[in-house]
Design a protein around this motif. Structure first.
Motif, mmCIF file in Angstrom:
data_model
loop_
_atom_site.group_PDB
_atom_site.id
_atom_site.type_symbol
_atom_site.label_atom_id
_atom_site.label_comp_id
_atom_site.label_asym_id
_atom_site.label_seq_id
_atom_site.Cartn_x
_atom_site.Cartn_y
_atom_site.Cartn_z
ATOM 1 N N SER A 52 38.038 41.744 51.179
ATOM 2 C CA SER A 52 37.680 42.608 50.052
ATOM 3 C C SER A 52 38.944 43.015 49.315
ATOM 4 O O SER A 52 40.064 42.914 49.845
ATOM 5 C CB SER A 52 36.940 43.863 50.536
ATOM 6 N N LEU A 53 38.771 43.507 48.100
ATOM 7 C CA LEU A 53 39.916 43.952 47.317
ATOM 8 C C LEU A 53 40.578 45.170 47.952
ATOM 9 O O LEU A 53 41.772 45.415 47.744
ATOM 10 C CB LEU A 53 39.479 44.280 45.890
ATOM 11 N N PRO A 60 48.560 47.376 43.076
ATOM 12 C CA PRO A 60 48.246 48.668 42.454
ATOM 13 C C PRO A 60 46.744 48.899 42.326
ATOM 14 O O PRO A 60 45.978 47.967 42.046
ATOM 15 C CB PRO A 60 48.916 48.575 41.081
ATOM 16 N N ARG A 61 46.336 50.145 42.513
ATOM 17 C CA ARG A 61 44.911 50.472 42.430
ATOM 18 C C ARG A 61 44.329 50.135 41.067
ATOM 19 O O ARG A 61 43.181 49.699 40.966
ATOM 20 C CB ARG A 61 44.700 51.958 42.728
ATOM 21 N N ALA A 62 45.126 50.317 40.021
ATOM 22 C CA ALA A 62 44.632 50.017 38.672
ATOM 23 C C ALA A 62 44.311 48.536 38.529
ATOM 24 O O ALA A 62 43.294 48.163 37.910
ATOM 25 C CB ALA A 62 45.670 50.436 37.628
ATOM 26 N N LEU A 63 45.147 47.680 39.117
ATOM 27 C CA LEU A 63 44.889 46.245 39.057
ATOM 28 C C LEU A 63 43.664 45.890 39.897
ATOM 29 O O LEU A 63 42.816 45.088 39.484
ATOM 30 C CB LEU A 63 46.111 45.463 39.527
ATOM 31 N N LEU A 67 40.324 44.084 38.543
ATOM 32 C CA LEU A 67 39.789 42.865 39.162
ATOM 33 C C LEU A 67 38.344 43.079 39.600
ATOM 34 O O LEU A 67 37.496 42.189 39.450
ATOM 35 C CB LEU A 67 40.651 42.472 40.362
ATOM 36 N N ALA A 68 38.033 44.239 40.139
ATOM 37 C CA ALA A 68 36.666 44.532 40.570
ATOM 38 C C ALA A 68 35.695 44.508 39.396
ATOM 39 O O ALA A 68 34.530 44.123 39.544
ATOM 40 C CB ALA A 68 36.625 45.893 41.271
#
Length: 375
Positions: A52-53, A60-63, A67-68
């Motif tokens: 999972s991501l 980074p959480r933003a990336l 992606l999600a």
């Protein structure tokens, strides 16, 4: 090539598990990220087999959020796990749309091999093969092909049978489906599996088997360094027509010509797989014809005594007949080995894969003869 790399869902969001490095590079650039993030993603997805991501802890959480929102991530669900008395393990995986596919783990002293599926079902229709009775549901995507390897690696580590992240040493594309009929996905999957930033399998330890899809064989040899196995199983066109319908399209002469022109690298040989069917293709005359057919081709012959399947009208030859067939080949200067049949008790041996228990499993339906299927 569509962004998703999924020929069955060309408009779908791209599947990260299916994307090679150049596609990941384009993706992260479109998100305004620096190029090094692409290789970072590839390592997480293909080297570590992230499920999972959330596992991408240094991304980074933003990336990860972007992606999600814009992509998917193929991660197969383990539907069943069966262990044979000989140590073989068969896994049935469930895809995003509910298709069931199977992989088989074959542990040995010096290697750990996974038999990988390339299609859900099979359209080739070999009459001795249980998968062939299913028909073809669909091709697998590159992500679904490679994720069999990742889920198997993780499970092997969980079971304490190997150390991560890649306990597997060898791959054989001899599971459900005809790999060369799904060449586009197969090629991408092979590139990912051989990649240095991926699992980094040696091409010497990866084998692709075909029933004889002649036009694609040379393409495989020219575009990949992996080894070739050919499912031969007969020594005359009449025999092969009866048990392998593909022979009516690509008869023995064409198939053997394709083998002779196959790019064989570094002194390697083509493996010819020969399923021995009692009273069908197991005579000493067959052995003599087989030696003549492969003359001039760098050859290894794998002899496979037939694994019985409910409802299919074949049986294995007696052991002494198998030994005599092998001896006849060796006497003609061929390397011929009798393959150990592993996992028979869990329907994991050659020709027995059919996503047992799923809607496409012919063991739940009527047999080809119209009689109820036992077992």
């Amino acid at each position: 090539m569509s962004a998703s790399l999924d020929p069955d869902r060309p408009e779908a969001r791209p599947d990260l598990r299916s994307l090679p490095l150049d596609h990941l590079t384009a993706l992260v650039a479109s998100l305004g990220e620096r190029p090094f993030r692409a290789r970072q993603l590839l390592r997480w997805l293909q080297q570590k087999g992230a499920a999972s991501l959330d596992e991408l802890t240094d991304v980074p959480r933003a990336l990860r959020a972007a992606l999600a929102e814009r992509t998917t991530l193929t991660t197969l669900e383990r539907a069943t796990e069966q262990r044979s008395v000989d140590g073989t393990i068969k896994w049935t995986w469930r895809t995003h749309d509910g298709k069931l596919i199977e992989s088989v783990y074959l542990p040995e002293t010096d290697r750990r091999t996974l038999c990988v599926s390339s299609q859900a079902g099979c359209a080739v229709g070999c009459t001795f093969c249980l998968t062939g009775t299913m028909g073809l549901a669909r091709n697998l995507t590159p992500g679904e092909i490679v994720d069999q390897v990742h889920r198997a690696n993780r499970r092997i580590v969980e079971l304490g049978e190997g150390e991560g992240p890649r306990p597997l040493t060898n791959l054989v594309f001899m599971g459900m489906g005809e790999p060369l009929a799904n060449y586009r996905s197969l090629k991408i999957a092979l590139d990912l599996l051989l990649a240095e930033d991926g699992p980094n399998f040696s091409h010497r330890h990866v084998t692709v088997s075909t029933s004889g899809l002649v036009p694609v064989m040379r393409k495989l040899g020219e575009e990949t360094p992996v080894k070739l196995a050919v499912s031969l199983n007969a020594t005359t066109d009449a025999q092969r027509d009866a048990i392998m319908p593909i022979n009516r399209r690509y008869p023995l002469a064409q198939l053997l010509d394709a083998c002779r022109s196959f790019p064989v690298r570094n002194g390697r040989r083509i493996t010819f797989e020969y399923v021995l069917l009692g009273g069908v293709n197991d005579s000493l005359e067959d052995a003599a014809r087989l030696a003549g057919l492969v003359r001039g081709i760098p050859t290894k012959v794998n002899l496979i005594p037939y694994n019985a399947n409910p409802g299919l009208p074949f049986h294995a030859p007696a052991p002494e007949r198998v030994a005599a067939f092998q001896e006849a080949l060796v006497a003609r200067n061929l390397t011929a080995v009798v393959r150990k049949n592993r996992g028979r008790d869990i329907s994991a041996a050659c020709g027995q894969l059919a996503a047992e228990g799923g809607p496409g499993d012919p063991r739940r339906a009527q047999s080809l003869t119209g009689l109820p299927v036992a077992g």
